[in-house]
Scaffold this active site. Structure first.
Site, PDB file in Angstrom:
ATOM      1  N   ARG A 106       0.897  -1.131   0.145  1.00  0.00           N
ATOM      2  CA  ARG A 106       0.084   0.104  -0.009  1.00  0.00           C
ATOM      3  C   ARG A 106       0.886   1.253  -0.180  1.00  0.00           C
ATOM      4  O   ARG A 106       1.712   1.321   0.873  1.00  0.00           O
ATOM      5  CB  ARG A 106      -0.972   0.025   1.135  1.00  0.00           C
ATOM      6  CG  ARG A 106      -1.758   1.232   1.153  1.00  0.00           C
ATOM      7  CD  ARG A 106      -2.726   1.248   2.482  1.00  0.00           C
ATOM      8  NE  ARG A 106      -3.358   2.253   2.770  1.00  0.00           N
ATOM      9  CZ  ARG A 106      -4.649   2.635   2.542  1.00  0.00           C
ATOM     10  NH1 ARG A 106      -5.193   1.792   1.797  1.00  0.00           N
ATOM     11  NH2 ARG A 106      -5.240   3.746   2.438  1.00  0.00           N
ATOM     12  N   HIS A 133      -7.251   0.909  -6.664  1.00  0.00           N
ATOM     13  CA  HIS A 133      -7.561   0.419  -4.949  1.00  0.00           C
ATOM     14  C   HIS A 133      -8.568  -0.697  -5.464  1.00  0.00           C
ATOM     15  O   HIS A 133      -9.726  -0.650  -5.029  1.00  0.00           O
ATOM     16  CB  HIS A 133      -8.246   1.373  -4.404  1.00  0.00           C
ATOM     17  CG  HIS A 133      -8.210   1.219  -2.889  1.00  0.00           C
ATOM     18  ND1 HIS A 133      -7.540   0.246  -2.482  1.00  0.00           N
ATOM     19  CD2 HIS A 133      -9.100   2.162  -1.955  1.00  0.00           C
ATOM     20  CE1 HIS A 133      -7.791   0.386  -1.051  1.00  0.00           C
ATOM     21  NE2 HIS A 133      -8.466   1.382  -0.795  1.00  0.00           N
ATOM     22  N   GLN A 136     -10.468  -2.499  -2.382  1.00  0.00           N
ATOM     23  CA  GLN A 136     -11.705  -1.621  -2.216  1.00  0.00           C
ATOM     24  C   GLN A 136     -13.109  -2.080  -3.107  1.00  0.00           C
ATOM     25  O   GLN A 136     -14.132  -1.997  -2.786  1.00  0.00           O
ATOM     26  CB  GLN A 136     -11.416  -0.159  -2.042  1.00  0.00           C
ATOM     27  CG  GLN A 136     -12.589   0.583  -1.875  1.00  0.00           C
ATOM     28  CD  GLN A 136     -13.070   0.625  -0.296  1.00  0.00           C
ATOM     29  OE1 GLN A 136     -12.340   0.878   0.419  1.00  0.00           O
ATOM     30  NE2 GLN A 136     -14.268   0.514  -0.112  1.00  0.00           N
ATOM     31  N   ASP A 229     -15.412  10.653  -1.973  1.00  0.00           N
ATOM     32  CA  ASP A 229     -14.265  10.160  -1.386  1.00  0.00           C
ATOM     33  C   ASP A 229     -13.800  11.367  -0.731  1.00  0.00           C
ATOM     34  O   ASP A 229     -14.416  12.727  -1.438  1.00  0.00           O
ATOM     35  CB  ASP A 229     -13.429   9.538  -2.181  1.00  0.00           C
ATOM     36  CG  ASP A 229     -12.002   9.109  -1.717  1.00  0.00           C
ATOM     37  OD1 ASP A 229     -11.984   8.974  -0.312  1.00  0.00           O
ATOM     38  OD2 ASP A 229     -10.826   8.744  -2.343  1.00  0.00           O
ATOM     39  N   CYS A 270     -15.520   5.353   0.822  1.00  0.00           N
ATOM     40  CA  CYS A 270     -14.558   4.215   1.152  1.00  0.00           C
ATOM     41  C   CYS A 270     -13.951   4.386   2.326  1.00  0.00           C
ATOM     42  O   CYS A 270     -13.124   3.793   2.994  1.00  0.00           O
ATOM     43  CB  CYS A 270     -13.328   4.272   0.039  1.00  0.00           C
ATOM     44  SG  CYS A 270     -12.620   6.011  -0.246  1.00  0.00           S
ATOM     45  N   ARG A 315     -14.357  -5.383   3.317  1.00  0.00           N
ATOM     46  CA  ARG A 315     -13.062  -5.196   2.956  1.00  0.00           C
ATOM     47  C   ARG A 315     -12.502  -6.505   3.424  1.00  0.00           C
ATOM     48  O   ARG A 315     -11.702  -7.083   2.825  1.00  0.00           O
ATOM     49  CB  ARG A 315     -12.540  -3.956   3.741  1.00  0.00           C
ATOM     50  CG  ARG A 315     -12.701  -2.577   2.911  1.00  0.00           C
ATOM     51  CD  ARG A 315     -12.324  -2.391   1.539  1.00  0.00           C
ATOM     52  NE  ARG A 315     -10.873  -2.664   1.335  1.00  0.00           N
ATOM     53  CZ  ARG A 315      -9.831  -1.676   1.666  1.00  0.00           C
ATOM     54  NH1 ARG A 315      -9.874  -0.603   2.421  1.00  0.00           N
ATOM     55  NH2 ARG A 315      -8.757  -2.241   1.366  1.00  0.00           N
TER      56      ARG A 315
END
Length: 327
Positions: A106, A133, A136, A229, A270, A315
């Site tokens: 990440r 991502h 996600q 987001d 998210c 997740r």
């Protein structure tokens, strides 16, 4: 379907059928967890978690999922690894691949996780890069499917800055699954022409569509999912806050936006979200700019239409599916 040994770097690398397989596996693993049925079929294996960007959901999801599968984890925070500093990415990949059965990354450029995958002889999973991502996305798709019962034909509108990992990834996910993606923002914040053209080609085969609009009323009318987001991405300077707030405030998700979408619409994010002043950054932004909320109002965030916490839980279930399938 056999995905053993595959890397999980971006959804562009996977067919719609492979994505559905991962969602089905996640649903199965979620059901077993709820029923207390053990799934520790990977006992004795170990994975390395490289976090050049910190995270709550991604770290917890990988660690809990790995534990449920019987695996051990080693967490390497931004100061805990020499990757790209004293040791090249290629050397890091080969060192870790000799000790671990899988590597999560990440951090920053997509090229970093792609290079890790090129040199590691074990599966590499993308926990987030500037461009994509994918873990996600699986959680989002699972959440949408659980709520509506299907994915094909779902209309998803992303509001805000659609140029980076979330806008890119949602556009790819919708194209792959035959969904209708709309980026609702100013032209400055539209996804790149290259990627959007690629997604339009994919959507033409799956029955989906890709639309860009600057009109919040038009962009959200009849949408099934309203998604947003944070307006300033991880790693960006605080100096851009003023510009983003000025330019993106018309695309804040409010009650009127949700009403325009329709009674059956849901809200997704998210996380983390700046929907009140109960965080250090939120309080600072409130003092500097005189606002109570940013990309979404607290009213919408806490409403019955909000699926953000179901999404956050998923997740873990979808990351577990990725690790189980590729190991």
């Amino acid at each position: 379907m056999n995905l053993k040994g595959r890397d999980f770097l971006k959804l562009l690398d996977f067919t719609p059928e492979e994505i559905v397989y991962l969602l089905d596996l996640a649903s199965e693993l979620k059901d077993k967890k709820k029923k207390g049925i053990p799934v520790d079929t990977l006992r004795g294996k170990n994975i390395a978690l490289i976090f050049e960007k910190t995270s709550t959901r991604t770290r917890c999801a990988f660690e809990v999922a790995a534990h449920d599968l019987g695996m051990g984890t080693t967490y390497l925070d931004p100061a805990g690894s020499q990757i790209g500093k004293k040791e090249s990415i290629a050397d890091t990949a080969r060192v870790l691949a000799g000790m671990y059965e899988g590597i999560e990354y990440r951090g920053f450029d997509q090229e970093i996780v792609e290079e890790l995958a090129r040199y590691a002889k074990v599966p590499v999973w993308n926990g987030l890069t500037n461009e994509f991502h994918p873990t996600q996305m699986l959680a989002d798709l699972l959440t949408i499917r659980e709520h509506f019962g299907h994915l094909k034909g779902i209309r998803l509108t992303f509001m805000g800055d659609a140029r980076y990992n979330m806008g890119n990834s949602l556009m790819v996910a919708c194209a792959k699954m035959g969904m209708h993606f709309t980026a609702c923002t100013t032209e400055k914040y539209f996804p790149s022409r290259e990627l959007s053209d690629q997604c339009r080609d994919i959507a033409s085969e799956t029955g989906g569509s890709i639309t860009f609009t600057e009109d919040p009323g038009c962009g959200t009318k009849g949408a099934d999912v309203i998604y947003t987001d944070v307006w300033v991405s991880m790693g960006e300077s605080d100096q851009v806050w003023e510009e983003r707030i000025r330019e993106l405030s018309p695309y804040r998700v409010t009650r009127s936006i949700m009403e325009n979408a329709g009674e059956g619409a849901v809200f997704m994010h998210c996380l983390p979200a700046f929907h009140d002043l109960k965080t250090v950054i939120g309080e600072q932004m409130g003092e500097r700019f005189g606002i109570m909320e940013m990309e979404v109002t607290d009213e919408v965030f806490e409403s019955s239409q909000s699926l953000v916490f179901e999404e956050a839980e998923n997740r873990m279930h979808t990351i577990k599916a990725v690790m189980a399938a590729t190991l």
